[in-house]
Design a protein around this motif. Structure first.
Motif, PDB file in Angstrom:
ATOM      1  N   GLU A  92       3.030  -3.266   1.084  1.00  0.00           N
ATOM      2  CA  GLU A  92       2.837  -2.449   2.468  1.00  0.00           C
ATOM      3  C   GLU A  92       2.549  -2.936   3.284  1.00  0.00           C
ATOM      4  OE1 GLU A  92       1.708   2.245   0.727  1.00  0.00           O
ATOM      5  OE2 GLU A  92       0.158   0.717   1.337  1.00  0.00           O
ATOM      6  N   THR A  93       2.881  -2.948   4.763  1.00  0.00           N
ATOM      7  CA  THR A  93       2.526  -4.192   5.452  1.00  0.00           C
ATOM      8  C   THR A  93       1.839  -3.493   6.517  1.00  0.00           C
ATOM      9  OG1 THR A  93       4.751  -4.303   6.628  1.00  0.00           O
ATOM     10  CG2 THR A  93       4.443  -6.004   5.533  1.00  0.00           C
ATOM     11  N   PHE A  94       1.180  -3.918   6.852  1.00  0.00           N
ATOM     12  CA  PHE A  94      -0.152  -3.186   7.859  1.00  0.00           C
ATOM     13  C   PHE A  94      -0.770  -1.816   7.372  1.00  0.00           C
ATOM     14  CE2 PHE A  94       2.701  -6.527  10.148  1.00  0.00           C
ATOM     15  CZ  PHE A  94       1.368  -7.658   9.333  1.00  0.00           C
ATOM     16  N   GLY A  95      -0.705  -1.440   6.127  1.00  0.00           N
ATOM     17  CA  GLY A  95      -1.424   0.042   5.978  1.00  0.00           C
ATOM     18  C   GLY A  95       0.135   1.321   6.164  1.00  0.00           C
ATOM     19  N   CYS A  96       0.975   0.600   6.188  1.00  0.00           N
ATOM     20  CA  CYS A  96       2.131   2.027   6.269  1.00  0.00           C
ATOM     21  C   CYS A  96       2.741   2.685   5.497  1.00  0.00           C
ATOM     22  CB  CYS A  96       3.311   0.982   6.966  1.00  0.00           C
ATOM     23  SG  CYS A  96       4.511  -0.252   5.472  1.00  0.00           S
ATOM     24  N   ASP A  97       2.728   3.847   5.498  1.00  0.00           N
ATOM     25  CA  ASP A  97       2.385   4.515   4.052  1.00  0.00           C
ATOM     26  C   ASP A  97       3.888   4.208   3.348  1.00  0.00           C
ATOM     27  OD1 ASP A  97       0.312   5.425   3.782  1.00  0.00           O
ATOM     28  OD2 ASP A  97       0.313   6.839   5.535  1.00  0.00           O
ATOM     29  N   THR A  98       4.024   3.902   2.419  1.00  0.00           N
ATOM     30  CA  THR A  98       5.184   4.290   1.441  1.00  0.00           C
ATOM     31  C   THR A  98       6.122   5.624   0.717  1.00  0.00           C
ATOM     32  OG1 THR A  98       4.379   2.240  -0.119  1.00  0.00           O
ATOM     33  CG2 THR A  98       6.286   2.710  -0.886  1.00  0.00           C
ATOM     34  N   PRO A  99       7.075   5.157   1.108  1.00  0.00           N
ATOM     35  CA  PRO A  99       7.582   7.182   1.100  1.00  0.00           C
ATOM     36  C   PRO A  99       7.243   7.815  -0.335  1.00  0.00           C
ATOM     37  CG  PRO A  99       9.092   4.802   1.283  1.00  0.00           C
ATOM     38  CD  PRO A  99       8.126   4.254   1.771  1.00  0.00           C
ATOM     39  N   GLU A 100       6.374   8.685   0.390  1.00  0.00           N
ATOM     40  CA  GLU A 100       6.163   9.760  -0.515  1.00  0.00           C
ATOM     41  C   GLU A 100       6.833   9.555  -2.591  1.00  0.00           C
ATOM     42  OE1 GLU A 100       3.421  11.045  -1.026  1.00  0.00           O
ATOM     43  OE2 GLU A 100       3.100  11.872  -2.509  1.00  0.00           O
ATOM     44  N   PRO A 101       8.235  10.115  -1.901  1.00  0.00           N
ATOM     45  CA  PRO A 101       9.196  10.260  -3.590  1.00  0.00           C
ATOM     46  C   PRO A 101       9.131   8.475  -4.371  1.00  0.00           C
ATOM     47  CG  PRO A 101      10.498  11.022  -2.021  1.00  0.00           C
ATOM     48  CD  PRO A 101       9.193  10.034  -1.101  1.00  0.00           C
ATOM     49  N   TYR A 102       9.259   7.380  -3.200  1.00  0.00           N
ATOM     50  CA  TYR A 102       9.139   6.107  -3.624  1.00  0.00           C
ATOM     51  C   TYR A 102       7.757   6.380  -5.136  1.00  0.00           C
ATOM     52  CZ  TYR A 102       9.894   0.892  -4.588  1.00  0.00           C
ATOM     53  OH  TYR A 102      10.242   0.215  -4.908  1.00  0.00           O
ATOM     54  N   VAL A 103       6.331   6.802  -4.596  1.00  0.00           N
ATOM     55  CA  VAL A 103       5.333   6.272  -4.739  1.00  0.00           C
ATOM     56  C   VAL A 103       4.912   6.859  -6.112  1.00  0.00           C
ATOM     57  CG1 VAL A 103       3.132   7.135  -4.378  1.00  0.00           C
ATOM     58  CG2 VAL A 103       4.408   5.896  -2.887  1.00  0.00           C
ATOM     59  N   ARG A 104       6.315   8.028  -6.002  1.00  0.00           N
ATOM     60  CA  ARG A 104       6.010   8.644  -7.656  1.00  0.00           C
ATOM     61  C   ARG A 104       6.962   8.647  -7.954  1.00  0.00           C
ATOM     62  NH1 ARG A 104       8.738  13.435  -5.291  1.00  0.00           N
ATOM     63  NH2 ARG A 104       7.202  13.676  -3.888  1.00  0.00           N
ATOM     64  N   ALA A 105       7.872   7.800  -7.916  1.00  0.00           N
ATOM     65  CA  ALA A 105       8.531   7.113  -8.883  1.00  0.00           C
ATOM     66  C   ALA A 105       8.100   5.598  -9.210  1.00  0.00           C
ATOM     67  CB  ALA A 105      10.041   6.258  -8.344  1.00  0.00           C
ATOM     68  N   MET A 106       6.560   4.977  -8.663  1.00  0.00           N
ATOM     69  CA  MET A 106       6.216   4.189  -8.525  1.00  0.00           C
ATOM     70  C   MET A 106       5.412   4.287 -10.458  1.00  0.00           C
ATOM     71  SD  MET A 106       4.873   1.940  -5.244  1.00  0.00           S
ATOM     72  CE  MET A 106       3.755   1.282  -5.803  1.00  0.00           C
ATOM     73  N   ALA A 107       4.540   6.019 -10.217  1.00  0.00           N
ATOM     74  CA  ALA A 107       3.997   6.053 -11.356  1.00  0.00           C
ATOM     75  C   ALA A 107       4.832   6.527 -12.469  1.00  0.00           C
ATOM     76  CB  ALA A 107       3.280   7.892 -10.564  1.00  0.00           C
ATOM     77  N   GLU A 108       5.852   7.037 -12.904  1.00  0.00           N
ATOM     78  CA  GLU A 108       6.629   6.874 -13.010  1.00  0.00           C
ATOM     79  C   GLU A 108       7.120   5.644 -14.224  1.00  0.00           C
ATOM     80  OE1 GLU A 108       9.627   9.659 -11.983  1.00  0.00           O
ATOM     81  OE2 GLU A 108       8.007  11.308 -11.626  1.00  0.00           O
ATOM     82  N   ARG A 109       7.068   4.708 -13.415  1.00  0.00           N
ATOM     83  CA  ARG A 109       7.839   3.386 -13.912  1.00  0.00           C
ATOM     84  C   ARG A 109       6.924   3.262 -14.710  1.00  0.00           C
ATOM     85  NH1 ARG A 109       7.937  -2.069 -13.276  1.00  0.00           N
ATOM     86  NH2 ARG A 109       9.955  -3.187 -12.166  1.00  0.00           N
ATOM     87  N   ALA A 110       7.455   2.398 -15.834  1.00  0.00           N
ATOM     88  CA  ALA A 110       6.174   2.490 -17.052  1.00  0.00           C
ATOM     89  C   ALA A 110       7.018   0.364 -17.325  1.00  0.00           C
ATOM     90  CB  ALA A 110       6.583   2.060 -18.395  1.00  0.00           C
ATOM     91  N   PRO A 111       6.187  -0.790 -16.862  1.00  0.00           N
ATOM     92  CA  PRO A 111       4.975  -0.698 -16.701  1.00  0.00           C
ATOM     93  C   PRO A 111       4.933  -0.286 -14.766  1.00  0.00           C
ATOM     94  CG  PRO A 111       5.449  -3.346 -17.019  1.00  0.00           C
ATOM     95  CD  PRO A 111       7.171  -2.090 -16.949  1.00  0.00           C
ATOM     96  N   HIS A 112       3.926   0.113 -14.565  1.00  0.00           N
ATOM     97  CA  HIS A 112       3.934   0.906 -13.109  1.00  0.00           C
ATOM     98  C   HIS A 112       3.656  -0.863 -11.811  1.00  0.00           C
ATOM     99  CE1 HIS A 112       2.548   4.214 -14.239  1.00  0.00           C
ATOM    100  NE2 HIS A 112       0.786   3.965 -15.418  1.00  0.00           N
ATOM    101  N   PRO A 113       4.389  -0.539 -11.786  1.00  0.00           N
ATOM    102  CA  PRO A 113       4.503  -1.902 -10.087  1.00  0.00           C
ATOM    103  C   PRO A 113       3.469  -2.829  -9.714  1.00  0.00           C
ATOM    104  CG  PRO A 113       5.748   0.109  -8.759  1.00  0.00           C
ATOM    105  CD  PRO A 113       5.406   0.421 -10.014  1.00  0.00           C
ATOM    106  N   ARG A 114       3.690  -3.698  -9.418  1.00  0.00           N
ATOM    107  CA  ARG A 114       2.346  -4.361  -8.592  1.00  0.00           C
ATOM    108  C   ARG A 114       2.626  -3.708  -6.938  1.00  0.00           C
ATOM    109  NH1 ARG A 114      -0.250  -4.707 -13.317  1.00  0.00           N
ATOM    110  NH2 ARG A 114       0.912  -6.504 -14.224  1.00  0.00           N
ATOM    111  N   TRP A 115       0.963  -3.147  -6.631  1.00  0.00           N
ATOM    112  CA  TRP A 115       1.227  -3.135  -4.689  1.00  0.00           C
ATOM    113  C   TRP A 115       0.094  -3.132  -4.941  1.00  0.00           C
ATOM    114  CZ3 TRP A 115       0.173   2.618  -4.797  1.00  0.00           C
ATOM    115  CH2 TRP A 115       0.898   3.940  -3.639  1.00  0.00           C
ATOM    116  N   ILE A 116       0.554  -3.934  -3.241  1.00  0.00           N
ATOM    117  CA  ILE A 116      -0.364  -4.970  -2.174  1.00  0.00           C
ATOM    118  C   ILE A 116       0.351  -3.887  -0.955  1.00  0.00           C
ATOM    119  CG2 ILE A 116      -0.394  -7.418  -0.859  1.00  0.00           C
ATOM    120  CD1 ILE A 116      -0.958  -7.367  -4.450  1.00  0.00           C
TER     121      ILE A 116
END
Ligand code: TRH
Length: 383
Positions: A92-116
């Motif tokens: 995410e650049t400069f605190g722009c919020d990653t879209p909510e459905p994408y974040v949910r999918a990140m939480a479901e993904r194994a392994p979880h992605p790195r998040w910067i």
């Protein structure tokens, strides 16, 4: 090349101006070109990228630009995202919020992605303490974001610098024919040998009028190039509505907004560059020429702290009289005060500020660039 984390998604929302996209684009291109990553750059406003990279078509939802898969960040990103669509690394650049459905999918993904979360650049000391800190997500417990701060020291994320940039700069600065061709293409003319060549880019409110008056009384010719924008508006008003013209010692050219790589050449070709914000500020440093920084003004006046912190680092080790002239001129420029009185002393010190600018660029370049540090952080530190 490539590393274990191959697929990167970089999200960027335009707050205003060009800097957010300018930085996100550079990062995306470095990761793709120099680190072999598969990068998607997801932008809410493709018209800004089209200014920096004119081959971008703002009407297209998906396109490839210089090895980067550029996507329009539209309503579609609010639909459910299958976990398999999520990249290995999400920025995410400069605190722009990653879209909510994408974040949910990140939480479901194994392994979880790195998040910067890539932050804005500042020379302030606290940056070293905050760089690389984790921040667990309040709602999606398994996910942790890490702050990545650009900066000027070894304990920060560093600065964006494309591979071979300084070699290209050196070759251009040593090549009179290449510079002559550059000037002819940009202005249709050639600066006189003795001219002080200046580029001008800044925010509304900068004391353009008093700078122009000061330059008009300069002892030798001044060759002034101003890409389209507020500064160009001020210059053409000063030229009584003309896009180019002479007044006193100044020969001024307002020119179209340059593509991002040509803008580097303009900075390399000038003796003094007025820059602003974040990305042109860094590029002026890589140009290794004296510059004046118009810091992005914020309502809480935090920009004065940013300006002071950078000036302290930049002028450390500089001749004290020159440091005082430089700081005095930059402060007047940012206070939007007339600079005509400060100009002669500042200008007289330029020749001796030039070696300092070269030395500063060389010192910064001795450290790894931001994309390399970020790829290393993701591949080796977060594992
Ligand atoms: O456009 P900016 O004012 O962007 C700012 C800063 O990033 C600031 O920190 C941020 O808070 C704010 O946006 C939201 O200035 P900056 O950062 O210098 O970005 C300008 C970009 O435009 C940079 O990538 C250089 C590029 N550029 C060209 O490509 N061609 C040109 O002719 C000019 C003048 C600039």
């Amino acid at each position: 090349m490539g590393g274990p984390h191959e697929r990167w998604d970089i999200f960027c929302r335009v707050v205003d101006n060009y800097g957010d996209v300018g930085v996100a684009w550079r990062l995306a291109r470095c990761l793709a070109r120099e680190h072999g990553k598969r990068v998607r750059l997801i932008l809410d406003d493709l018209t800004v990228l089209a200014r920096l990279r004119p081959e971008t078509d703002p009407a297209r939802e998906a396109q490839r630009v210089d090895g980067v898969d550029v996507r329009r960040w539209d309503e579609g990103w609010n639909d459910a995202v299958p976990a398999g669509e999520v990249a290995d690394v999400v920025v995410e650049t400069f605190g722009c919020d990653t879209p909510e459905p994408y974040v949910r999918a990140m939480a479901e993904r194994a392994p979880h992605p790195r998040w910067i979360n890539l932050e804005y650049l500042s020379a302030e000391e606290w940056v070293e303490g905050s760089h690389a800190l984790p921040s667990p997500h309040p709602r999606y417990a398994p996910l942790t974001r890490h702050f990545f701060f650009p900066g000027f020291t070894a304990r920060t994320g560093g600065l964006l610098r494309e591979r071979g940039l300084l070699e290209r700069r050196d070759a251009f600065q040593a090549d009179r024919a290449a510079q002559a061709a550059f000037w002819r293409a940009l202005t249709g003319a050639q600066p006189p040998d003795a001219a002080l060549k200046v580029s001008l880019f800044g925010y509304a409110g900068a004391p353009y009028g008093s700078l122009l008056e000061a330059m008009a009384h300069h002892a030798g010719p001044v060759w002034l190039v101003v890409p389209e924008g507020v500064a160009a508006g001020a210059v053409s008003a000063w030229l009584q509505g003309k896009a180019r013209g002479e007044r006193g010692a100044v020969e001024a050219f307002t020119v179209p907004f340059l593509d991002q790589d040509s803008y580097d050449e303009l900075l390399w070709a000038c003796d003094l560059n007025f820059v602003r914000g974040e990305d042109s500020f860094v590029r002026a440093q890589w140009a290794a020429r004296p510059f004046v920084w118009h810091v992005y003004p914020t309502d809480d006046a935090a920009h004065w702290v940013k300006l002071g912190a950078f000036l302290a680092r930049y002028t450390a080790g500089m001749d004290r009289a020159h440091a005082a002239r430089l700081a005095g001129f930059w402060e007047a420029w940012n206070r939007e005060e007339p600079v005509a009185r400060a100009w002669p002393a500042f200008e007289a010190a330029l020749a001796s500020m030039a070696p300092h600018a070269e030395d500063w660029a060389a010192r910064l370049a001795a450290r790894p660039d931001l994309a390399t540090r970020l790829a290393d952080f993701v591949d080796n530190v977060l594992n």
